[in-house]
Scaffold this motif. Structure first.
Motif, short mmCIF file in Angstrom:
data_model
loop_
_atom_site.label_atom_id
_atom_site.label_comp_id
_atom_site.label_asym_id
_atom_site.label_seq_id
_atom_site.Cartn_x
_atom_site.Cartn_y
_atom_site.Cartn_z
N PRO B 44 0.83 -1.20 0.00
CA PRO B 44 0.00 0.00 0.00
C PRO B 44 0.87 1.26 0.00
O PRO B 44 1.72 1.42 0.86
CB PRO B 44 -0.79 -0.09 1.31
CG PRO B 44 -0.24 -1.23 2.06
CD PRO B 44 0.83 -1.89 1.28
N LEU B 90 -8.30 -7.52 0.97
CA LEU B 90 -8.88 -6.93 2.17
C LEU B 90 -8.49 -5.46 2.19
O LEU B 90 -7.63 -5.02 2.96
CB LEU B 90 -8.32 -7.63 3.41
CG LEU B 90 -9.10 -8.81 3.93
CD1 LEU B 90 -8.30 -9.58 4.95
CD2 LEU B 90 -10.39 -8.37 4.56
N GLU B 92 -9.98 -2.98 3.32
CA GLU B 92 -10.38 -2.22 4.52
C GLU B 92 -9.23 -2.06 5.50
O GLU B 92 -9.29 -1.22 6.39
CB GLU B 92 -11.53 -2.93 5.25
CG GLU B 92 -12.82 -2.97 4.47
CD GLU B 92 -12.84 -4.09 3.46
OE1 GLU B 92 -13.48 -3.92 2.42
OE2 GLU B 92 -12.18 -5.13 3.69
N LEU B 93 -8.18 -2.89 5.36
CA LEU B 93 -7.06 -2.78 6.29
C LEU B 93 -6.11 -1.66 5.89
O LEU B 93 -5.22 -1.31 6.66
CB LEU B 93 -6.28 -4.09 6.32
CG LEU B 93 -7.02 -5.26 6.92
CD1 LEU B 93 -6.11 -6.47 6.97
CD2 LEU B 93 -7.46 -4.94 8.34
N HIS B 94 -6.26 -1.09 4.71
CA HIS B 94 -5.36 -0.03 4.27
C HIS B 94 -6.15 1.10 3.64
O HIS B 94 -6.02 1.37 2.45
CB HIS B 94 -4.37 -0.59 3.24
CG HIS B 94 -3.49 -1.66 3.79
ND1 HIS B 94 -2.54 -1.42 4.74
CD2 HIS B 94 -3.44 -2.98 3.54
CE1 HIS B 94 -1.94 -2.55 5.04
NE2 HIS B 94 -2.46 -3.51 4.33
N LEU B 125 0.05 -12.11 -3.60
CA LEU B 125 0.57 -12.97 -2.54
C LEU B 125 2.01 -12.62 -2.23
O LEU B 125 2.42 -12.55 -1.07
CB LEU B 125 0.55 -14.43 -3.01
CG LEU B 125 -0.60 -15.33 -2.64
CD1 LEU B 125 -0.26 -16.73 -3.06
CD2 LEU B 125 -0.86 -15.29 -1.16
N ALA B 127 3.51 -9.84 -2.63
CA ALA B 127 3.67 -8.52 -2.02
C ALA B 127 3.27 -8.53 -0.56
O ALA B 127 3.50 -7.56 0.15
CB ALA B 127 2.82 -7.50 -2.77
N GLY B 128 2.63 -9.60 -0.09
CA GLY B 128 2.22 -9.65 1.31
C GLY B 128 0.99 -8.82 1.60
O GLY B 128 0.76 -8.43 2.73
N PRO B 130 -2.93 -8.24 2.37
CA PRO B 130 -3.88 -9.16 3.00
C PRO B 130 -5.01 -9.53 2.04
O PRO B 130 -5.62 -8.66 1.42
CB PRO B 130 -4.43 -8.34 4.17
CG PRO B 130 -4.16 -6.94 3.84
CD PRO B 130 -2.98 -6.89 2.93
N LEU B 131 -5.26 -10.82 1.90
CA LEU B 131 -6.28 -11.32 0.98
C LEU B 131 -7.29 -12.14 1.75
O LEU B 131 -6.95 -12.87 2.66
CB LEU B 131 -5.63 -12.22 -0.08
CG LEU B 131 -4.63 -11.59 -1.03
CD1 LEU B 131 -3.95 -12.66 -1.86
CD2 LEU B 131 -5.30 -10.61 -1.93
N ARG B 132 -8.56 -12.02 1.32
CA ARG B 132 -9.59 -12.86 1.92
C ARG B 132 -9.46 -14.30 1.46
O ARG B 132 -9.80 -15.23 2.17
CB ARG B 132 -10.95 -12.35 1.44
CG ARG B 132 -11.79 -11.80 2.50
CD ARG B 132 -13.05 -11.26 1.94
NE ARG B 132 -13.20 -9.92 2.42
CZ ARG B 132 -13.20 -8.84 1.67
NH1 ARG B 132 -13.09 -8.94 0.39
NH2 ARG B 132 -13.33 -7.67 2.22
N SER B 133 -9.08 -14.48 0.21
CA SER B 133 -8.95 -15.83 -0.35
C SER B 133 -8.07 -15.68 -1.57
O SER B 133 -7.77 -14.58 -2.01
CB SER B 133 -10.31 -16.37 -0.77
OG SER B 133 -10.81 -15.60 -1.84
N LEU B 134 -7.65 -16.82 -2.14
CA LEU B 134 -6.93 -16.76 -3.40
C LEU B 134 -7.97 -16.76 -4.52
O LEU B 134 -9.13 -17.08 -4.30
CB LEU B 134 -6.06 -18.00 -3.54
CG LEU B 134 -5.01 -18.19 -2.47
CD1 LEU B 134 -4.39 -19.54 -2.61
CD2 LEU B 134 -3.96 -17.12 -2.56
N SER B 170 -10.92 -19.22 -3.72
CA SER B 170 -10.42 -20.52 -3.28
C SER B 170 -11.18 -21.14 -2.13
O SER B 170 -11.13 -22.34 -1.96
CB SER B 170 -8.96 -20.40 -2.88
OG SER B 170 -8.84 -19.56 -1.75
N THR B 171 -11.89 -20.35 -1.28
CA THR B 171 -12.45 -20.98 -0.08
C THR B 171 -13.65 -21.86 -0.43
O THR B 171 -13.71 -23.02 -0.01
CB THR B 171 -12.89 -19.93 0.94
OG1 THR B 171 -13.63 -18.93 0.26
CG2 THR B 171 -11.72 -19.30 1.60
#
Lengths: 258, 218
Positions: B44, B90, B92-94, B125, B127-128, B130-134, B170-171
Protein backbone atom coordinates in the motif's frame (compact mmCIF):
# COMPACT_ATOMS: atom_id res chain seq x y z
CA UNK A 1 -19.43 -29.55 -1.45
CA UNK A 2 -16.72 -29.43 1.15
CA UNK A 3 -14.48 -26.46 0.65
CA UNK A 4 -10.89 -27.29 -0.13
CA UNK A 5 -8.35 -27.18 2.63
CA UNK A 6 -10.72 -27.47 5.55
CA UNK A 7 -10.47 -31.19 5.99
CA UNK A 8 -6.76 -31.28 6.74
CA UNK A 9 -4.99 -30.76 10.00
CA UNK A 10 -2.45 -27.96 9.91
CA UNK A 11 0.62 -28.08 12.11
CA UNK A 12 2.48 -25.05 13.26
CA UNK A 13 5.44 -24.48 10.97
CA UNK A 14 3.58 -25.31 7.75
CA UNK A 15 2.94 -22.97 4.86
CA UNK A 16 -0.56 -21.48 4.97
CA UNK A 17 -2.29 -19.54 2.20
CA UNK A 18 -4.94 -16.81 2.34
CA UNK A 19 -8.40 -18.27 2.64
CA UNK A 20 -7.37 -21.13 4.94
CA UNK A 21 -9.50 -21.19 8.07
CA UNK A 22 -7.79 -22.47 11.20
CA UNK A 23 -9.98 -23.74 13.98
CA UNK A 24 -8.73 -23.57 17.51
CA UNK A 25 -8.17 -26.62 19.72
CA UNK A 26 -11.33 -27.46 21.63
CA UNK A 27 -9.95 -28.82 24.88
CA UNK A 28 -7.99 -26.30 26.97
CA UNK A 29 -5.27 -28.83 27.66
CA UNK A 30 -4.92 -29.77 24.01
CA UNK A 31 -1.50 -29.41 22.49
CA UNK A 32 -1.44 -25.87 21.07
CA UNK A 33 0.83 -27.00 18.24
CA UNK A 34 -1.84 -28.67 16.15
CA UNK A 35 -4.78 -26.66 14.92
CA UNK A 36 -7.59 -29.00 14.08
CA UNK A 37 -9.72 -27.74 11.24
CA UNK A 38 -13.14 -28.78 12.42
CA UNK A 39 -15.95 -27.49 14.64
CA UNK A 40 -14.89 -26.62 18.14
CA UNK A 41 -15.97 -24.56 21.13
CA UNK A 42 -14.20 -21.40 22.13
CA UNK A 43 -10.87 -22.02 23.90
CA UNK A 44 -10.29 -20.90 27.44
CA UNK A 45 -7.90 -18.08 28.05
CA UNK A 46 -6.87 -15.26 25.79
CA UNK A 47 -5.58 -16.08 22.35
CA UNK A 48 -3.43 -13.51 20.57
CA UNK A 49 -4.16 -13.31 16.85
CA UNK A 50 -0.97 -11.93 15.29
CA UNK A 51 0.01 -10.55 11.87
CA UNK A 52 -1.42 -12.45 8.94
CA UNK A 53 -4.46 -13.77 10.84
CA UNK A 54 -7.92 -12.37 11.40
CA UNK A 55 -10.71 -13.64 13.59
CA UNK A 56 -13.68 -14.94 11.68
CA UNK A 57 -16.84 -16.76 12.65
CA UNK A 58 -15.29 -20.21 12.48
CA UNK A 59 -11.86 -19.46 13.91
CA UNK A 60 -8.81 -17.73 12.45
CA UNK A 61 -8.72 -16.72 8.79
CA UNK A 62 -5.27 -16.63 7.20
CA UNK A 63 -4.75 -13.46 5.16
CA UNK A 64 -1.08 -13.74 4.16
CA UNK A 65 1.03 -16.47 2.68
CA UNK A 66 3.72 -17.74 5.04
CA UNK A 67 4.74 -20.14 7.80
CA UNK A 68 2.36 -20.49 10.72
CA UNK A 69 4.02 -19.88 14.09
CA UNK A 70 2.85 -20.38 17.63
CA UNK A 71 4.13 -19.13 20.95
CA UNK A 72 2.84 -21.00 23.98
CA UNK A 73 1.35 -18.87 26.77
CA UNK A 74 3.80 -17.42 29.28
CA UNK A 75 2.04 -18.26 32.54
CA UNK A 76 1.04 -21.81 33.34
CA UNK A 77 -2.66 -22.54 32.86
CA UNK A 78 -3.58 -19.29 31.09
CA UNK A 79 -4.53 -21.01 27.89
CA UNK A 80 -4.16 -19.57 24.42
CA UNK A 81 -0.80 -18.19 23.53
CA UNK A 82 -0.18 -16.42 20.25
CA UNK A 83 -0.45 -17.47 16.62
CA UNK A 84 0.92 -15.53 13.68
CA UNK A 85 2.09 -15.95 10.10
CA UNK A 86 5.74 -15.33 9.20
CA UNK A 87 5.61 -13.81 5.74
CA UNK A 88 8.17 -12.16 3.47
CA UNK A 89 7.46 -8.59 2.55
CA UNK A 90 9.20 -5.56 1.15
CA UNK A 91 6.65 -2.80 1.87
CA UNK A 92 6.38 -1.59 5.46
CA UNK A 93 3.08 -0.94 7.25
CA UNK A 94 3.44 1.22 10.41
CA UNK A 95 2.93 -0.62 13.69
CA UNK A 96 2.85 1.06 17.12
CA UNK A 97 6.05 0.67 19.04
CA UNK A 98 8.27 -0.26 16.08
CA UNK A 99 11.66 1.51 15.96
CA UNK A 100 12.17 2.98 12.50
CA UNK A 101 14.55 5.14 10.49
CA UNK A 102 12.79 8.04 8.80
CA UNK A 103 13.89 10.74 6.38
CA UNK A 104 12.68 14.27 7.16
CA UNK A 105 10.89 15.65 4.11
CA UNK A 106 9.27 18.86 5.32
CA UNK A 107 8.98 21.25 8.22
CA UNK A 108 5.44 22.41 8.79
CA UNK A 109 5.20 24.76 11.74
CA UNK A 110 5.68 22.70 14.89
CA UNK A 111 5.99 19.30 13.30
CA UNK A 112 8.28 17.57 10.85
CA UNK A 113 6.97 15.34 8.10
CA UNK A 114 8.99 12.13 7.98
CA UNK A 115 9.02 9.55 5.20
CA UNK A 116 8.99 6.09 6.78
CA UNK A 117 8.33 4.02 3.67
CA UNK A 118 4.65 3.44 4.36
CA UNK A 119 1.56 4.72 2.59
CA UNK A 120 1.57 7.99 4.53
CA UNK A 121 4.22 10.27 5.92
CA UNK A 122 4.58 10.25 9.69
CA UNK A 123 4.56 13.38 11.80
CA UNK A 124 7.26 14.13 14.37
CA UNK A 125 6.83 16.95 16.82
CA UNK A 126 9.85 19.15 17.49
CA UNK A 127 9.32 18.63 21.23
CA UNK A 128 9.76 14.88 20.89
CA UNK A 129 13.53 14.99 21.26
CA UNK A 130 15.51 14.70 24.45
CA UNK A 131 16.04 18.08 26.07
CA UNK A 132 13.92 19.94 23.54
CA UNK A 133 11.87 22.88 24.76
CA UNK A 134 10.04 25.67 22.97
CA UNK A 135 13.15 27.82 23.27
CA UNK A 136 15.67 25.05 22.65
CA UNK A 137 14.64 23.57 19.33
CA UNK A 138 16.43 20.53 17.91
CA UNK A 139 18.61 21.18 14.87
CA UNK A 140 16.73 19.11 12.29
CA UNK A 141 16.95 19.95 8.60
CA UNK A 142 15.08 18.57 5.63
CA UNK A 143 16.88 15.44 4.46
CA UNK A 144 18.14 14.39 7.88
CA UNK A 145 17.78 10.84 9.13
CA UNK A 146 15.95 10.28 12.38
CA UNK A 147 15.65 7.09 14.42
CA UNK A 148 12.48 6.95 16.49
CA UNK A 149 9.48 4.85 17.33
CA UNK A 150 5.77 5.06 16.57
CA UNK A 151 3.39 6.14 19.29
CA UNK A 152 0.34 6.24 17.02
CA UNK A 153 0.10 3.84 14.11
CA UNK A 154 -3.20 2.45 12.94
CA UNK A 155 -5.02 2.26 9.66
CA UNK A 156 -7.30 5.22 10.37
CA UNK A 157 -4.89 7.89 11.56
CA UNK A 158 -1.74 9.51 10.30
CA UNK A 159 1.25 7.80 11.99
CA UNK A 160 3.06 9.79 14.68
CA UNK A 161 6.57 9.09 15.84
CA UNK A 162 8.79 10.34 18.65
CA UNK A 163 12.49 10.22 19.40
CA UNK A 164 12.18 9.78 23.15
CA UNK A 165 10.91 6.90 25.22
CA UNK A 166 8.14 7.04 27.79
CA UNK A 167 10.42 8.47 30.49
CA UNK A 168 11.66 11.33 28.30
CA UNK A 169 15.15 9.95 27.59
CA UNK A 170 16.55 9.48 24.09
CA UNK A 171 17.71 5.90 24.65
CA UNK A 172 19.63 5.81 21.37
CA UNK A 173 16.95 7.56 19.32
CA UNK A 174 17.24 10.94 17.65
CA UNK A 175 19.01 12.41 14.66
CA UNK A 176 21.49 10.11 12.94
CA UNK A 177 24.78 11.68 11.90
CA UNK A 178 25.49 13.00 8.43
CA UNK A 179 28.00 10.40 7.37
CA UNK A 180 27.33 6.75 6.77
CA UNK A 181 25.13 4.99 4.25
CA UNK A 182 21.40 4.28 4.30
CA UNK A 183 20.02 1.40 2.24
CA UNK A 184 16.90 -0.70 2.07
CA UNK A 185 16.44 -4.42 2.59
CA UNK A 186 13.42 -6.68 3.04
CA UNK A 187 11.57 -6.78 6.35
CA UNK A 188 12.40 -10.43 6.96
CA UNK A 189 16.13 -9.72 6.93
CA UNK A 190 15.69 -6.96 9.51
CA UNK A 191 13.85 -9.34 11.82
CA UNK A 192 16.64 -11.87 11.38
CA UNK A 193 19.30 -9.26 12.18
CA UNK A 194 17.39 -8.03 15.24
CA UNK A 195 17.20 -11.53 16.74
CA UNK A 196 19.40 -11.83 19.83
CA UNK A 197 22.98 -13.01 19.15
CA UNK A 198 22.68 -12.60 15.41
CA UNK A 199 25.68 -14.32 13.78
CA UNK A 200 25.81 -11.96 10.82
CA UNK A 201 26.40 -8.86 12.93
CA UNK A 202 28.94 -10.62 15.14
CA UNK A 203 30.93 -11.94 12.18
CA UNK A 204 30.89 -8.57 10.45
CA UNK A 205 32.02 -6.93 13.67
CA UNK A 206 35.09 -9.13 13.72
CA UNK A 207 35.89 -8.03 10.20
CA UNK A 208 35.65 -4.23 10.64
CA UNK A 209 34.33 -2.16 13.53
CA UNK A 210 31.20 -0.32 12.41
CA UNK A 211 28.08 1.42 13.70
CA UNK A 212 24.72 0.15 12.57
CA UNK A 213 21.13 1.29 13.05
CA UNK A 214 18.32 -1.08 12.02
CA UNK A 215 14.86 0.25 11.28
CA UNK A 216 11.86 -2.08 11.20
CA UNK A 217 10.77 -0.36 8.00
CA UNK A 218 13.51 -2.16 6.12
CA UNK A 219 16.13 0.60 6.33
CA UNK A 220 19.66 0.07 7.61
CA UNK A 221 22.23 2.78 8.30
CA UNK A 222 25.90 1.78 8.57
CA UNK A 223 29.05 3.72 9.19
CA UNK A 224 32.59 2.32 9.28
CA UNK A 225 35.97 4.02 9.43
CA UNK A 226 36.41 4.52 5.68
CA UNK A 227 33.98 4.79 2.79
CA UNK A 228 35.24 1.53 1.29
CA UNK A 229 34.64 -0.41 4.50
CA UNK A 230 31.16 1.10 4.76
CA UNK A 231 30.34 -0.04 1.24
CA UNK A 232 31.65 -3.53 1.90
CA UNK A 233 29.55 -3.89 5.06
CA UNK A 234 26.47 -2.60 3.20
CA UNK A 235 27.00 -5.02 0.31
CA UNK A 236 27.40 -7.99 2.63
CA UNK A 237 24.21 -7.11 4.52
CA UNK A 238 22.26 -6.74 1.30
CA UNK A 239 23.57 -10.03 -0.02
CA UNK A 240 22.87 -11.86 3.25
CA UNK A 241 19.30 -12.30 2.19
CA UNK A 242 20.19 -14.68 -0.57
CA UNK A 243 23.34 -16.27 0.80
CA UNK A 244 23.45 -19.28 3.08
CA UNK A 245 25.64 -19.06 6.16
CA UNK A 246 28.47 -21.06 4.51
CA UNK A 247 28.59 -18.74 1.53
CA UNK A 248 28.65 -15.77 3.90
CA UNK A 249 31.53 -17.22 5.93
CA UNK A 250 33.45 -17.83 2.71
CA UNK A 251 32.88 -14.28 1.53
CA UNK A 252 33.97 -12.86 4.89
CA UNK A 253 37.05 -15.10 4.97
CA UNK A 254 38.03 -13.87 1.51
CA UNK A 255 37.59 -10.26 2.59
CA UNK A 256 39.59 -10.62 5.78
CA UNK A 257 42.52 -12.05 3.83
CA UNK A 258 42.67 -9.16 1.37
CA UNK B 1 -21.78 -35.34 -17.78
CA UNK B 2 -20.00 -38.66 -17.97
CA UNK B 3 -17.61 -39.86 -15.34
CA UNK B 4 -14.71 -40.19 -17.75
CA UNK B 5 -12.71 -37.01 -18.41
CA UNK B 6 -13.60 -35.41 -21.70
CA UNK B 7 -10.77 -34.83 -24.14
CA UNK B 8 -9.43 -31.29 -24.21
CA UNK B 9 -10.15 -30.73 -20.51
CA UNK B 10 -6.54 -30.95 -19.52
CA UNK B 11 -4.85 -27.69 -18.60
CA UNK B 12 -1.56 -26.75 -20.22
CA UNK B 13 1.54 -27.00 -18.02
CA UNK B 14 2.01 -24.10 -15.57
CA UNK B 15 5.12 -22.40 -14.32
CA UNK B 16 5.50 -19.48 -11.96
CA UNK B 17 8.35 -17.39 -10.68
CA UNK B 18 7.75 -15.03 -7.75
CA UNK B 19 9.79 -12.09 -6.56
CA UNK B 20 11.74 -11.73 -9.79
CA UNK B 21 11.51 -7.92 -10.07
CA UNK B 22 13.47 -5.75 -7.65
CA UNK B 23 11.47 -2.50 -7.78
CA UNK B 24 7.86 -3.58 -7.15
CA UNK B 25 6.78 -4.73 -3.69
CA UNK B 26 5.57 -8.00 -5.19
CA UNK B 27 5.97 -9.60 -8.58
CA UNK B 28 5.13 -12.85 -10.35
CA UNK B 29 5.56 -14.28 -13.83
CA UNK B 30 2.92 -16.85 -14.72
CA UNK B 31 3.27 -19.14 -17.73
CA UNK B 32 0.41 -21.28 -19.07
CA UNK B 33 1.59 -23.29 -22.04
CA UNK B 34 2.96 -20.57 -24.31
CA UNK B 35 1.04 -17.68 -22.76
CA UNK B 36 3.11 -15.69 -20.31
CA UNK B 37 2.20 -12.64 -18.21
CA UNK B 38 4.41 -10.65 -15.83
CA UNK B 39 2.68 -8.90 -12.91
CA UNK B 40 4.07 -6.29 -10.52
CA UNK B 41 2.30 -4.90 -7.44
CA UNK B 42 3.09 -1.65 -5.67
CA UNK B 43 1.37 -1.04 -2.38
CA UNK B 44 0.00 0.00 0.00
CA UNK B 45 1.51 3.28 -1.17
CA UNK B 46 0.69 6.99 -1.21
CA UNK B 47 -2.44 7.94 -3.05
CA UNK B 48 -3.53 11.12 -4.83
CA UNK B 49 -6.24 12.89 -2.86
CA UNK B 50 -8.64 12.59 -5.79
CA UNK B 51 -8.41 8.79 -5.72
CA UNK B 52 -8.28 8.21 -2.00
CA UNK B 53 -11.11 6.44 -0.25
CA UNK B 54 -11.60 6.63 3.54
CA UNK B 55 -12.80 3.05 3.67
CA UNK B 56 -10.55 0.94 1.50
CA UNK B 57 -7.41 0.91 -0.58
CA UNK B 58 -7.79 2.26 -4.13
CA UNK B 59 -6.85 -0.53 -6.53
CA UNK B 60 -5.55 0.34 -10.01
CA UNK B 61 -4.81 -2.21 -12.67
CA UNK B 62 -2.73 -1.44 -15.76
CA UNK B 63 -2.48 -3.98 -18.57
CA UNK B 64 0.23 -3.44 -21.15
CA UNK B 65 -0.02 -5.43 -24.39
CA UNK B 66 3.06 -6.96 -25.94
CA UNK B 67 3.11 -4.48 -28.85
CA UNK B 68 1.38 -1.19 -29.33
CA UNK B 69 -0.40 1.10 -26.93
CA UNK B 70 -3.15 -0.12 -24.61
CA UNK B 71 -6.56 0.12 -26.30
CA UNK B 72 -10.18 -0.49 -25.44
CA UNK B 73 -9.72 -4.26 -25.11
CA UNK B 74 -6.96 -3.74 -22.55
CA UNK B 75 -9.13 -1.27 -20.63
CA UNK B 76 -11.99 -3.75 -20.42
CA UNK B 77 -9.63 -6.52 -19.29
CA UNK B 78 -8.17 -4.18 -16.68
CA UNK B 79 -11.64 -3.57 -15.22
CA UNK B 80 -12.35 -7.30 -15.11
CA UNK B 81 -9.10 -8.08 -13.32
CA UNK B 82 -9.71 -5.15 -10.97
CA UNK B 83 -13.13 -6.44 -9.95
CA UNK B 84 -11.78 -9.90 -9.27
CA UNK B 85 -8.90 -8.51 -7.21
CA UNK B 86 -11.17 -6.18 -5.22
CA UNK B 87 -13.31 -9.11 -4.19
CA UNK B 88 -10.30 -10.94 -2.79
CA UNK B 89 -8.21 -8.07 -1.39
CA UNK B 90 -8.88 -6.93 2.17
CA UNK B 91 -8.79 -3.27 1.22
CA UNK B 92 -10.38 -2.22 4.52
CA UNK B 93 -7.06 -2.78 6.29
CA UNK B 94 -5.36 -0.03 4.27
CA UNK B 95 -7.71 2.91 3.82
CA UNK B 96 -6.44 6.07 2.10
CA UNK B 97 -3.71 4.19 0.30
CA UNK B 98 -3.31 2.84 -3.20
CA UNK B 99 -2.45 -0.55 -4.59
CA UNK B 100 -1.24 -0.55 -8.20
CA UNK B 101 -1.07 -3.75 -10.22
CA UNK B 102 0.80 -3.65 -13.53
CA UNK B 103 0.41 -6.57 -15.93
CA UNK B 104 2.73 -6.93 -18.90
CA UNK B 105 1.85 -9.45 -21.62
CA UNK B 106 5.05 -11.26 -22.53
CA UNK B 107 3.49 -13.68 -24.99
CA UNK B 108 -0.13 -14.37 -25.92
CA UNK B 109 -1.02 -17.87 -27.08
CA UNK B 110 -4.62 -18.12 -25.86
CA UNK B 111 -6.32 -17.83 -22.42
CA UNK B 112 -4.78 -14.43 -21.83
CA UNK B 113 -7.33 -13.13 -19.32
CA UNK B 114 -7.07 -16.17 -17.07
CA UNK B 115 -3.27 -16.00 -17.21
CA UNK B 116 -3.52 -12.33 -16.16
CA UNK B 117 -5.79 -13.27 -13.24
CA UNK B 118 -3.41 -16.00 -12.06
CA UNK B 119 -0.37 -13.75 -12.34
CA UNK B 120 -2.25 -11.00 -10.44
CA UNK B 121 -3.13 -13.35 -7.58
CA UNK B 122 0.43 -14.61 -7.21
CA UNK B 123 1.84 -11.08 -7.34
CA UNK B 124 -0.56 -9.95 -4.59
CA UNK B 125 0.57 -12.97 -2.54
CA UNK B 126 4.23 -12.13 -3.11
CA UNK B 127 3.67 -8.52 -2.02
CA UNK B 128 2.22 -9.65 1.31
CA UNK B 129 -1.06 -7.79 0.85
CA UNK B 130 -3.88 -9.16 3.00
CA UNK B 131 -6.28 -11.32 0.98
CA UNK B 132 -9.59 -12.86 1.92
CA UNK B 133 -8.95 -15.83 -0.35
CA UNK B 134 -6.93 -16.76 -3.40
CA UNK B 135 -8.45 -16.54 -6.86
CA UNK B 136 -7.69 -18.03 -10.24
CA UNK B 137 -8.92 -17.76 -13.80
CA UNK B 138 -9.96 -20.53 -16.21
CA UNK B 139 -10.83 -20.10 -19.89
CA UNK B 140 -13.09 -22.45 -21.88
CA UNK B 141 -13.51 -22.58 -25.62
CA UNK B 142 -16.74 -23.96 -27.10
CA UNK B 143 -16.06 -25.46 -30.52
CA UNK B 144 -18.76 -25.22 -33.22
CA UNK B 145 -19.63 -28.89 -32.68
CA UNK B 146 -20.20 -28.33 -28.92
CA UNK B 147 -16.95 -29.81 -27.62
CA UNK B 148 -15.46 -27.95 -24.66
CA UNK B 149 -11.73 -27.28 -24.42
CA UNK B 150 -10.21 -25.86 -21.22
CA UNK B 151 -7.25 -23.48 -21.36
CA UNK B 152 -7.49 -23.14 -25.15
CA UNK B 153 -4.58 -22.23 -27.37
CA UNK B 154 -4.80 -19.28 -29.75
CA UNK B 155 -5.91 -21.52 -32.62
CA UNK B 156 -8.66 -23.14 -30.54
CA UNK B 157 -9.89 -19.71 -29.47
CA UNK B 158 -10.08 -18.48 -33.06
CA UNK B 159 -12.00 -21.52 -34.25
CA UNK B 160 -14.35 -21.58 -31.26
CA UNK B 161 -17.96 -20.52 -31.37
CA UNK B 162 -17.67 -18.98 -27.87
CA UNK B 163 -14.82 -18.30 -25.46
CA UNK B 164 -15.77 -18.06 -21.77
CA UNK B 165 -13.51 -16.94 -18.93
CA UNK B 166 -14.34 -17.53 -15.28
CA UNK B 167 -12.61 -16.47 -12.08
CA UNK B 168 -13.13 -18.47 -8.89
CA UNK B 169 -12.11 -17.83 -5.30
CA UNK B 170 -10.42 -20.52 -3.28
CA UNK B 171 -12.45 -20.98 -0.08
CA UNK B 172 -15.76 -22.18 -1.53
CA UNK B 173 -15.04 -22.05 -5.28
CA UNK B 174 -17.54 -19.25 -5.72
CA UNK B 175 -17.64 -17.36 -8.98
CA UNK B 176 -15.98 -13.91 -9.01
CA UNK B 177 -16.06 -13.13 -12.71
CA UNK B 178 -17.72 -14.53 -15.81
CA UNK B 179 -17.22 -13.11 -19.28
CA UNK B 180 -18.19 -14.58 -22.64
CA UNK B 181 -17.25 -13.74 -26.19
CA UNK B 182 -19.56 -15.35 -28.72
CA UNK B 183 -22.86 -17.20 -28.35
CA UNK B 184 -23.62 -20.24 -26.26
CA UNK B 185 -26.75 -21.77 -24.76
CA UNK B 186 -27.51 -21.71 -21.03
CA UNK B 187 -26.91 -25.47 -20.78
CA UNK B 188 -23.49 -25.10 -22.41
CA UNK B 189 -22.68 -22.22 -20.06
CA UNK B 190 -23.42 -24.38 -17.04
CA UNK B 191 -21.42 -27.24 -18.50
CA UNK B 192 -18.37 -25.00 -19.00
CA UNK B 193 -18.83 -23.51 -15.54
CA UNK B 194 -18.83 -26.95 -13.91
CA UNK B 195 -15.75 -28.08 -15.84
CA UNK B 196 -13.91 -24.89 -15.02
CA UNK B 197 -14.79 -25.17 -11.34
CA UNK B 198 -13.34 -28.68 -11.22
CA UNK B 199 -10.17 -27.49 -12.91
CA UNK B 200 -9.54 -24.90 -10.21
CA UNK B 201 -8.47 -27.66 -7.83
CA UNK B 202 -5.35 -28.20 -9.92
CA UNK B 203 -4.57 -24.50 -10.03
CA UNK B 204 -4.98 -23.91 -6.29
CA UNK B 205 -2.89 -26.96 -5.55
CA UNK B 206 -0.23 -25.51 -7.84
CA UNK B 207 -0.34 -22.23 -5.87
CA UNK B 208 0.12 -24.18 -2.64
CA UNK B 209 3.06 -26.16 -4.02
CA UNK B 210 4.80 -23.06 -5.30
CA UNK B 211 4.31 -21.34 -1.91
CA UNK B 212 5.82 -24.39 -0.17
CA UNK B 213 8.79 -24.33 -2.51
CA UNK B 214 9.32 -20.61 -1.92
CA UNK B 215 9.39 -21.00 1.85
CA UNK B 216 11.46 -24.16 1.85
CA UNK B 217 14.26 -22.34 0.05
CA UNK B 218 14.58 -19.57 2.63
Amino acid sequence: MAASGLSAEVDVGQVVLPGDVLLLPAAPNADGERLRLGPSSAPRGRLLCGPGLRRCAAGLLVTKCGLLRHRPPAGAGTGGGAYWVDSQQKRYVPVKGDPIIGIVTAKAGDIFKVDVGGSEQASLSYLAFEGATKRNRPNVQVGDLVYGQFIVANKDMEPEMVCIDSSGRANGMGIIGHEGLLFKVSLGLIRKLLAPNCEIIQELGQLYPFEIVLGMNGRIWVKAKTVQQTLIVANILEACEHMTSEQRKQALAKLSES
Amino acid sequence: MGSEPEPGCALRPFAVEQGLLSRPDGSAAFVQGDTSVLAGVYGPAEVRSSRESPERAALDVLLRPKVGLPGVLERSREQMVRRACEAALLGELHPRSSVTLVLQVVSDAGSLLSCCLNAACLALLDAGLPLRSLFCGVTCALAPDGAVALDPSARQEKEARAVLTFAFESTEKRLLLSTTRGACSAKELHQCLALAQRATDTIFQFYRDSARRKFSKS
